[in-house]
Each structure stands twice: as structure tokens, then as C-alpha cells.
Design an enzyme around this catalytic site. Structure first.
Site, PDB file in Angstrom:
ATOM      1  CE  LYS A  13      32.314  31.857  31.904  1.00  0.00           C
ATOM      2  NZ  LYS A  13      31.516  33.085  31.695  1.00  0.00           N
ATOM      3  NE  ARG A  88      35.164  36.434  34.997  1.00  0.00           N
ATOM      4  CZ  ARG A  88      33.990  35.970  35.400  1.00  0.00           C
ATOM      5  NH1 ARG A  88      33.911  35.112  36.374  1.00  0.00           N
ATOM      6  NH2 ARG A  88      32.887  36.380  34.802  1.00  0.00           N
ATOM      7  NE  ARG A 127      23.609  36.999  32.169  1.00  0.00           N
ATOM      8  CZ  ARG A 127      24.763  36.367  32.345  1.00  0.00           C
ATOM      9  NH1 ARG A 127      25.018  35.251  31.701  1.00  0.00           N
ATOM     10  NH2 ARG A 127      25.665  36.872  33.138  1.00  0.00           N
ATOM     11  NE  ARG A 160      24.427  39.120  37.404  1.00  0.00           N
ATOM     12  CZ  ARG A 160      25.022  38.002  37.003  1.00  0.00           C
ATOM     13  NH1 ARG A 160      24.478  36.828  37.268  1.00  0.00           N
ATOM     14  NH2 ARG A 160      26.151  38.030  36.356  1.00  0.00           N
ATOM     15  NE  ARG A 171      30.428  40.849  33.521  1.00  0.00           N
ATOM     16  CZ  ARG A 171      29.399  40.027  33.668  1.00  0.00           C
ATOM     17  NH1 ARG A 171      28.174  40.455  33.458  1.00  0.00           N
ATOM     18  NH2 ARG A 171      29.585  38.782  34.008  1.00  0.00           N
TER      19      ARG A 171
HETATM   20  P1  AMP Z   1      29.981  35.841  36.666  1.00  0.00           P
HETATM   21  O1  AMP Z   1      28.700  35.575  37.341  1.00  0.00           O
HETATM   22  O2  AMP Z   1      30.895  34.633  36.576  1.00  0.00           O
HETATM   23  O3  AMP Z   1      29.842  36.517  35.330  1.00  0.00           O
HETATM   24  O4  AMP Z   1      30.782  36.876  37.599  1.00  0.00           O
HETATM   25  C1  AMP Z   1      30.272  38.153  37.919  1.00  0.00           C
HETATM   26  C2  AMP Z   1      31.397  39.055  38.402  1.00  0.00           C
HETATM   27  O5  AMP Z   1      32.009  38.486  39.572  1.00  0.00           O
HETATM   28  C3  AMP Z   1      32.555  39.225  37.424  1.00  0.00           C
HETATM   29  O6  AMP Z   1      32.284  40.241  36.449  1.00  0.00           O
HETATM   30  C4  AMP Z   1      33.687  39.626  38.364  1.00  0.00           C
HETATM   31  O7  AMP Z   1      33.563  40.968  38.805  1.00  0.00           O
HETATM   32  C5  AMP Z   1      33.407  38.731  39.569  1.00  0.00           C
HETATM   33  N1  AMP Z   1      34.106  37.427  39.429  1.00  0.00           N
HETATM   34  C6  AMP Z   1      33.539  36.193  39.300  1.00  0.00           C
HETATM   35  N2  AMP Z   1      34.478  35.241  39.190  1.00  0.00           N
HETATM   36  C7  AMP Z   1      35.675  35.873  39.245  1.00  0.00           C
HETATM   37  C8  AMP Z   1      37.026  35.440  39.169  1.00  0.00           C
HETATM   38  N3  AMP Z   1      37.356  34.141  38.981  1.00  0.00           N
HETATM   39  N4  AMP Z   1      38.000  36.386  39.276  1.00  0.00           N
HETATM   40  C9  AMP Z   1      37.705  37.684  39.461  1.00  0.00           C
HETATM   41  N5  AMP Z   1      36.452  38.164  39.523  1.00  0.00           N
HETATM   42  C10 AMP Z   1      35.438  37.278  39.418  1.00  0.00           C
END
Ligand code: AMP
Length: 214
Positions: A13, A88, A127, A160, A171
Site C-alpha cells: 500500500k 489502524r 524489503r 528494518r 504485525r
Molecule cells: P508502517 O510503516 O505503516 O508499516 O508503520 C510502522 C510501524 O509504525 C507500525 O508497525 C506501528 O508500530 C507504527 N504505526 C504506524 N502507523 C500507526 C498507526 N496509525 N497507529 C499505530 N501505530 C502505527
């Protein structure tokens, strides 16, 4: 145009969000990127968020909602944006709806990039992310021109912490428990659109463009 990207971590996404933003010239708002920038800059928010992110857990809503609402209130977001990684949880979606309703505004589309769990684990282990600008690549599907080096800024690419297989499993379970219910939430609002995220990147993008142009 205000668009929300839904889908499991690693469904692609973020890549689709970037492509939409480029085509429609609107900002890409990623809460994950905002947290990572804060971690890099050593802010208090970054230090707090990191404790959750490294374990594959969600950062608490109290922290997340504020940074998102501050971001979308900025001037460059006035003609629309693509939200990637937010909301989320149902409470996050409700706060966003309330804030938009107060502005006499609303989300136009929630696009779910659908990919089964089996494909996700395989995708995430390939990734790579840039330590400096955060750009993401995939060793198989979206490789950088030079192995281990970011095309955009020349910095090093790493796996990462939150893309490591043990964290990815967490996750995914967090996704099914807390984020997947948003599919029904937006479906009830009549703005949910589904795309098959297992297809090639450009095919997925074409389906999204079809949806957005209707
Ligand atoms: P992403 O890059 O969107 O996969 O986000 C990486 C990490 O950031 C996630 O696994 C969460 O720990 C945190 N995170 C990002 N967006 C949110 C959100 N909307 N609510 C809570 N945690 C978030």
C-alpha cells in the site's frame, strides 16, 4: 480527494500510495514515516514510538492521532492527501471522521490492497529501507539499481527491525485483530474499494486509477 490505503503490512500500500500521490499531485501522509523521522531525530515522540514499533505493536492512539491531525491540518493537505498506515484502529478512524465532519469534509475512498498472509511474510523479508530518506525497495520485485544503496539519496539500505520475520508475525496478528475491522467500517460507509494486491505493481495501480476516476 482524500484517500485511505488499507491492507496488511507489506501488502504494497505504501508503493501504491506514492504512485497515487505522484499522479494526482497530493501529499503522501504515512504515520510510519513520521514516526521513523522522529526516531532518526531522537525526539521524545520517536523514542516512545520505537518501543512499540520494534516489537511489531501499534503505537498508542493518543500519540498517533495527534501527529496525524497536525499533519493533515497543514497547508499542502488542503486539496487532499493519501493516508498510508492510518487509521489502524476503529478509534483512530472515528477520530478522523469526527475531525473531517467538523470541517464539513469526508474521506472519499478507502482502498483495500488485499494480499494473503502467506505472501506477506515472503515479501517483507525481501524489503529494504533507506537509513537516510526512508525509501523502500524489494530485493526481488523493486530492486535498487545498485545492491544495498538507495537510488534516491545514495545512503545504505537495511532490513528494518519491524520487517524481521518474528516481528512480521506479530504485525500480522495485530493487523487481523485491530486493523482488519476497518474493512467493514468503511464498507458500511459505502466507500470501500478492493484491489487484488497479489498482481503486478502496475496492474494494481491501474485498478486503483480506474476506481478513482469513476
Ligand atoms: P508502517 O510503516 O505503516 O508499516 O508503520 C510502522 C510501524 O509504525 C507500525 O508497525 C506501528 O508500530 C507504527 N504505526 C504506524 N502507523 C500507526 C498507526 N496509525 N497507529 C499505530 N501505530 C502505527
Amino acid at each position: 480527494m482524500k484517500i485511505i490505503m488499507l491492507g496488511a503490512p507489506g501488502a504494497g500500500k505504501g508503493t501504491q500510495a506514492e504512485m497515487i500521490c505522484e499522479k494526482y499531485n497530493i501529499p503522501h501522509v504515512s504515520t510510519g514515516d513520521i514516526f521513523r523521522a522522529n526516531i532518526k531525530n531522537g525526539t521524545k515522540l520517536g523514542m516512545e514510538a520505537k518501543q512499540y514499533m520494534d516489537k511489531g505493536l501499534l503505537v498508542p492512539d493518543e500519540l498517533t492521532v495527534k501527529i496525524l491531525l497536525d499533519r493533515v491540518a497543514q497547508d499542502d493537505c488542503k486539496d487532499g492527501y493519501v493516508l498510508d498506515g492510518f487509521p489502524r484502529t476503529i478509534p483512530q478512524a472515528e477520530v478522523l471522521d469526527k475531525a473531517l465532519t467538523e470541517l464539513n469534509d469526508k474521506v472519499d475512498f478507502a482502498i483495500n490492497v488485499d494480499v494473503p498472509d502467506e505472501n506477506i511474510i515472503n515479501r517483507m523479508s525481501g524489503r529494504r529501507a533507506c537509513v537516510s530518506c526512508g525509501a523502500t525497495y524489494h530485493v526481488e520485485y523493486a530492486a535498487p539499481k545498485k545492491e544495498g544503496i538507495c537510488d534516491k539519496c545514495g545512503a545504505e539500505l537495511i532490513l528494518r527491525n519491524d520487517d524481521k520475520p518474528e516481528t512480521v508475525k506479530n504485525r500480522l496478528s495485530v493487523y487481523h485483530d485491530q486493523t482488519q475491522p476497518l474493512i467493514e467500517y468503511y464498507s458500511k460507509k459505502g466507500i470501500l474499494k478492493e484491489v487484488d494486491g497479489t498482481k503486478a505493481m502496475n496492474e494494481v495501480f491501474n485498478s486503483i486509477v480506474d476506481i478513482l476516476s469513476k
